[in-house]
Design an enzyme around this catalytic site. Sequence first.
Site, PDB file in Angstrom:
ATOM      1  N   LYS A  35       0.838  -1.211   0.000  1.00  0.00           N
ATOM      2  CA  LYS A  35       0.000   0.000   0.000  1.00  0.00           C
ATOM      3  C   LYS A  35       0.874   1.263   0.000  1.00  0.00           C
ATOM      4  O   LYS A  35       0.612   2.201  -0.736  1.00  0.00           O
ATOM      5  CB  LYS A  35      -0.924   0.050   1.234  1.00  0.00           C
ATOM      6  N   ARG A  47      -9.234   1.195   8.982  1.00  0.00           N
ATOM      7  CA  ARG A  47      -8.909  -0.190   9.329  1.00  0.00           C
ATOM      8  C   ARG A  47     -10.036  -0.860  10.099  1.00  0.00           C
ATOM      9  O   ARG A  47      -9.910  -2.029  10.455  1.00  0.00           O
ATOM     10  CB  ARG A  47      -7.647  -0.225  10.174  1.00  0.00           C
ATOM     11  N   ARG A  57      13.056  -9.101   3.717  1.00  0.00           N
ATOM     12  CA  ARG A  57      13.524  -7.799   4.241  1.00  0.00           C
ATOM     13  C   ARG A  57      14.530  -8.017   5.375  1.00  0.00           C
ATOM     14  O   ARG A  57      15.523  -7.309   5.471  1.00  0.00           O
ATOM     15  CB  ARG A  57      12.334  -6.956   4.735  1.00  0.00           C
ATOM     16  N   ARG A  80      11.306  -2.049  10.735  1.00  0.00           N
ATOM     17  CA  ARG A  80      10.388  -1.528  11.749  1.00  0.00           C
ATOM     18  C   ARG A  80      10.276  -2.555  12.865  1.00  0.00           C
ATOM     19  O   ARG A  80      10.404  -3.750  12.629  1.00  0.00           O
ATOM     20  CB  ARG A  80       9.004  -1.336  11.120  1.00  0.00           C
ATOM     21  N   ARG A 118      -0.486  -9.251  13.262  1.00  0.00           N
ATOM     22  CA  ARG A 118      -1.123  -8.168  12.492  1.00  0.00           C
ATOM     23  C   ARG A 118      -2.096  -8.734  11.464  1.00  0.00           C
ATOM     24  O   ARG A 118      -3.120  -8.134  11.157  1.00  0.00           O
ATOM     25  CB  ARG A 118      -0.050  -7.312  11.809  1.00  0.00           C
TER      26      ARG A 118
END
Length: 192
Positions: A13, A88, A127, A135, A146
Site C-alpha cells: 500500500k 482499518r 527484508r 520496523r 497483524r
Amino acid sequence: MNLVLFGPPGAGKGTQSKILTEKRGLPQLSTGDMLRAAIEAGTPLGLACKALMAKGELVPDETVIRIIAERYDQPDCKNGAVFDGFPRTIAQAEALDAMLAERRRKIDLVLELKVDDAVLLSRVEARIKAGGVLRSDDTPETLAHRLGVYYRNTAPLIDFYRKQGKLKSVDGMADIQVVTRQIDDILDGVPA
Ligand code: AMP
C-alpha cells in the site's frame, strides 16, 4: 479524487501510494507514518500508541480519526488524497464517510491489493535477510499477529465498500510496476 488503498500488512500500500502521489499529485495520508512520526517526536500521542503498535494492535479509532481529519484539512488535500492504512475498522470507515460528507467530498474508489499470507511472510523474511531498516513490528511473529487483526477488524471493509460499489481489486503479488499498471488502468477508466 479520494482513494483508499486497502490490503493486508505488507501488501504494498505504501509503495503504491507513493507512486500515486508522484503521478497524480494526491498526498499520501498514512496513519502508520503519522503515528511513527509522533513516536519519533516523543509527543503524548506517540507515547500512548507506541506499545500497541509494537505489538501489532490497532490504536483507538478516535485517535486515528482525529489525526486524519486534521491532516485532511491541510491545503495540499484540496483535490483529494490517497488514504493508506486508514480506515482499518468499520467505525473508521463510517467516520471517514461522515468527515468527507461534511466537506462535500466522498471516497471515489477503494483499491484492494490482494496478496496471499504466505507471500506476505516471505516478503518480511526477505527484508530481514536484506538487513535494511526494519520496523519494530516487521517480524514474522508480529506479522502473524497483524494478519489476525487484519482479518478480524479490517477485512470486513471489503464488503462495506463492495456494497457502496467502490471496490476494485488488483493482484498485489505481481511486480511493483505491474501492480502500478493495473491501478493506472482502473484510475484511467474513472470519470474525472
Ligand atoms: P502501518 O504502517 O499502516 O502498517 O501501521 C502500523 C501500525 O500503526 C499498525 O499496526 C497499528 O498499530 C497502527 N495503525 C496505523 N493505522 C491505523 C489505523 N487506521 N487504525 C488503528 N491503528 C493503526
